[in-house]
Write an enzyme that holds these catalytic residues in place. Structure first.
Site, mmCIF file in Angstrom:
data_model
loop_
_atom_site.group_PDB
_atom_site.id
_atom_site.type_symbol
_atom_site.label_atom_id
_atom_site.label_comp_id
_atom_site.label_asym_id
_atom_site.label_seq_id
_atom_site.Cartn_x
_atom_site.Cartn_y
_atom_site.Cartn_z
ATOM 1 N N GLY A 153 -2.772 -0.534 -4.787
ATOM 2 C CA GLY A 153 -0.813 -1.055 -4.809
ATOM 3 C C GLY A 153 -0.654 -0.928 -3.213
ATOM 4 O O GLY A 153 0.319 -0.458 -3.347
ATOM 5 N N SER A 155 0.718 -3.329 -1.439
ATOM 6 C CA SER A 155 1.783 -4.829 -1.915
ATOM 7 C C SER A 155 3.069 -4.186 -2.360
ATOM 8 O O SER A 155 4.209 -3.922 -2.011
ATOM 9 C CB SER A 155 1.384 -5.759 -2.848
ATOM 10 O OG SER A 155 1.267 -4.898 -4.286
ATOM 11 N N ASP A 213 2.886 -0.976 -10.490
ATOM 12 C CA ASP A 213 2.189 -0.462 -8.936
ATOM 13 C C ASP A 213 4.004 -0.059 -8.327
ATOM 14 O O ASP A 213 3.763 1.305 -7.941
ATOM 15 C CB ASP A 213 2.239 -1.361 -8.073
ATOM 16 C CG ASP A 213 0.959 -1.876 -8.320
ATOM 17 O OD1 ASP A 213 0.416 -2.547 -8.274
ATOM 18 O OD2 ASP A 213 -0.036 -0.928 -9.892
HETATM 19 N N1 LIG Z 1 0.818 -2.799 5.251
HETATM 20 C C1 LIG Z 1 1.078 -3.877 5.595
HETATM 21 N N2 LIG Z 1 2.125 -4.422 5.833
HETATM 22 C C2 LIG Z 1 2.307 -5.541 5.978
HETATM 23 N N3 LIG Z 1 1.309 -5.978 4.041
HETATM 24 C C3 LIG Z 1 1.005 -5.809 3.907
HETATM 25 C C4 LIG Z 1 0.891 -4.319 3.355
HETATM 26 N N4 LIG Z 1 0.317 -3.557 2.441
HETATM 27 C C5 LIG Z 1 0.787 -5.158 1.458
HETATM 28 N N5 LIG Z 1 0.996 -5.957 2.377
HETATM 29 C C6 LIG Z 1 0.729 -7.074 1.597
HETATM 30 O O1 LIG Z 1 0.614 -7.037 0.504
HETATM 31 C C7 LIG Z 1 -0.737 -8.556 -0.026
HETATM 32 C C8 LIG Z 1 -1.129 -7.441 -0.810
HETATM 33 O O2 LIG Z 1 -0.750 -7.631 -1.908
HETATM 34 P P1 LIG Z 1 -1.980 -7.414 -3.450
HETATM 35 O O3 LIG Z 1 -2.910 -8.271 -3.418
HETATM 36 O O4 LIG Z 1 -1.616 -6.916 -4.902
HETATM 37 O O5 LIG Z 1 -3.117 -6.343 -3.205
HETATM 38 P P2 LIG Z 1 -2.798 -4.780 -3.615
HETATM 39 O O6 LIG Z 1 -3.964 -4.311 -3.887
HETATM 40 O O7 LIG Z 1 -3.169 -3.763 -2.071
HETATM 41 O O8 LIG Z 1 -1.832 -4.390 -3.975
HETATM 42 C C9 LIG Z 1 -1.107 -8.509 1.409
HETATM 43 O O9 LIG Z 1 -1.924 -9.653 1.436
HETATM 44 C C10 LIG Z 1 -0.007 -8.289 2.263
HETATM 45 O O10 LIG Z 1 1.136 -9.676 1.909
HETATM 46 C C1 LIG Z 2 -3.403 -6.368 -11.984
HETATM 47 C C2 LIG Z 2 -1.998 -5.543 -12.240
HETATM 48 O O1 LIG Z 2 -2.349 -4.998 -13.905
HETATM 49 C C3 LIG Z 2 -2.004 -4.488 -11.247
HETATM 50 C C4 LIG Z 2 -2.572 -4.787 -9.769
HETATM 51 O O2 LIG Z 2 -2.322 -3.913 -9.047
HETATM 52 P P1 LIG Z 2 -3.038 -4.135 -7.282
HETATM 53 O O3 LIG Z 2 -1.841 -5.342 -6.719
HETATM 54 O O4 LIG Z 2 -4.563 -5.188 -7.129
HETATM 55 O O5 LIG Z 2 -3.218 -3.323 -6.438
HETATM 56 C C5 LIG Z 2 -1.011 -6.150 -11.792
HETATM 57 C C6 LIG Z 2 0.577 -5.456 -12.823
HETATM 58 O O6 LIG Z 2 0.328 -5.118 -13.074
HETATM 59 O O7 LIG Z 2 1.316 -6.593 -11.973
HETATM 60 MG MG LIG Z 3 -0.647 -5.555 -5.079
#
Ligand SMILES: Nc1ncnc2c1ncn2[C@@H]1O[C@H](COP(=O)(O)OP(=O)(O)O)[C@@H](O)[C@H]1O
Ligand SMILES: C[C@@](O)(CCOP(=O)(O)O)CC(=O)O
Ligand SMILES: [Mg+2]
Length: 405
Positions: A153, A155, A213
């Site tokens: 999470g 993002s 999230d």
């Molecule tokens: N600390 C951070 N600084 C800048 N952007 C970030 C940061 N953390 C997350 N992001 C943004 O969120 C994206 C990751 O989101 P996502 O694919 O949903 O993965 P996650 O599982 O970590 O939520 C990164 O590619 C970037 O664009």
């Molecule tokens: C796959 C999902 O269920 C969770 C995504 O989690 P993450 O961005 O991978 O940390 C998408 C959502 O619930 O928005």
């Molecule tokens: Mg995410």
């Protein structure tokens, strides 16, 4: 801190943080209206926002090696595409995103990580600025303890911090830190507003997020999330969880879109899978409540079996990965049960540890997972949601990150 008129910029540095999360059950299914159980983990994203006096807005994102800076005068014309009434009630539109991409010079060759972070910032900055009637000249720095793009999470924590800081900074909500106070928290009503704007940030990054999230990043603790309904789980036992990062990069946006395609292609096949995952979430919640009332080891075999079943379902949905299979195999060889968490396709897995799991077993599993090139750490669950911090109260590595830019 005394109340400020909406639209009156905060004249001091502010600092907020938000936790990452682990989805115990329900990832992907929650995008399609099923229940998910999510818990906040104490790996946090921190954001510092400092007033500038040069009419510029700058954003430092050291976790992804990105620095942004514009004159607020350059941004002014974009406000036309962000009328307050529209952005509060509707999701980001393709037209808005295209305008931002063109303005920021983002092309298909720009790394998605940088592009999505930039777009989420610009969308939230312009939408909230439009609501309060001016473009604040600020310096923003975001530093996270979370692995980016690994299912924890990051993002959402990024979006929650941006929403909280910009809403506070622009006077839309208060900044809950009195002089001499180390940590402050917002009211329920303010948290709801932060969450709804953070959801907009997630929509930019995820495309079609469920909202789980940003909900757990805003509120913290443990919660059941379904179709926008947030139910904080009051009685949740202390669970020991081993987090393993396979370090395999992946995009939640792409994985979520892939699951939607599979559901569209095989509705009769996939709907029962979604329904089964929904039942797993409900069953797990019932067991967790029973454990909280009467702690007993007898519940663990059920929790472990639900973990295994959910992992198989996630493979059916197409979001597994050989690295995640490896985590399951290695931990199973030590009698432990694992599943992916978050979007899958790589990223992180969780392994359920019993209270009586011998340290030697955990150490052996961590050693074997490390030999696969994975990063492991045991985490506690139920961290707090978004918080305001005094700079003095921050731990050294955060102050160092804030200070070195
Ligand atoms: N600390 C951070 N600084 C800048 N952007 C970030 C940061 N953390 C997350 N992001 C943004 O969120 C994206 C990751 O989101 P996502 O694919 O949903 O993965 P996650 O599982 O970590 O939520 C990164 O590619 C970037 O664009
Ligand atoms: C796959 C999902 O269920 C969770 C995504 O989690 P993450 O961005 O991978 O940390 C998408 C959502 O619930 O928005
Ligand atoms: Mg995410």
């Amino acid at each position: 801190m005394g109340a400020r008129a909406e639209g009156e910029m905060l004249a001091r540095t502010l600092c907020v943080s938000a936790p990452g999360k682990v989805i115990l059950h329900g990832e992907h299914a929650v995008v399609h209206g099923k229940a998910a159980l999510a818990v906040a983990v104490n790996l946090r994203t921190f954001l510092k926002m400092t007033p500038r006096n040069d009419g510029r807005v700058s954003v430092e994102l050291p976790n992804i090696g990105t620095r942004l800076c514009w004159e607020t005068a350059e941004l002014q014309p974009l406000l036309v595409a962000f009328p307050a009434a529209l952005t509060e009630s509707l999701p980001p539109s393709p037209e808005q995103i295209e305008k931002l991409k063109e303005f920021a010079g983002l092309t298909d060759t720009t790394a998605a990580t940088q592009s999505l972070a930039t777009l989420a910032f610009l969308y939230l900055y312009l939408s909230i600025a439009s609501k309060c009637g001016f473009l604040p000249s600020v310096a923003i720095l975001v530093y996270s303890e979370l692995p980016t793009g690994a299912g924890l999470g990051s993002s959402a924590a990024y979006s929650v911090c941006l929403a909280g800081a910009l809403l506070s900074g622009c006077g839309v909500i208060g900044y809950p830190l009195e002089e001499g106070q180390a940590v402050g928290r917002w009211s329920e009503e303010e948290l709801a507003l932060i969450n709804s704007w953070a959801f907009r940030g997630e929509q930019v990054i995820h495309g079609n997020p469920s909202g789980v999230d940003n909900a757990v990043g805003t509120r913290g603790g443990a919660l059941r999330y379904q179709s926008g309904n947030i139910c904080s789980l009051k009685s949740v036992p202390t669970l020991r969880i081993l987090l393993t990062n396979t370090r395999v990069p992946r995009s939640t946006k792409v994985l979520v879109a892939g699951v939607k395609d599979k559901i569209m292609k095989f509705p009769a096949v996939m709907e029962p899978v979604l329904t089964s995952i929904d039942a797993i979430s409900q069953e797990c919640e019932t067991v967790l409540e029973a454990m909280a009332e009467r702690p007993s080891l007898e519940h663990y075999p059920v929790l472990e079996e639900l973990v295994d079943i959910n992992q198989h379902h996630l493979n059916v949905m197409g979001v597994g990965h050989s690295s995640l299979d490896k985590v399951c195999q290695v931990t199973a060889s030590h009698g432990l049960h694992s599943k992916l968490t978050g979007a899958g396709g790589g990223g992180c897995a969780i392994t359920l540890l019993r209270p009586d799991t011998a340290p030697s077993v955990v150490e052996a599993a961590i050693r074997d997972l490390g030999d696969c090139g994975f990063e492991c750490w045991e985490t506690d669950i139920g961290a707090s949601g978004i918080r305001a911090h005094s700079l003095q109260s921050l731990k050294a590595e955060v102050l160092e990150a804030f200070g070195r830019m």
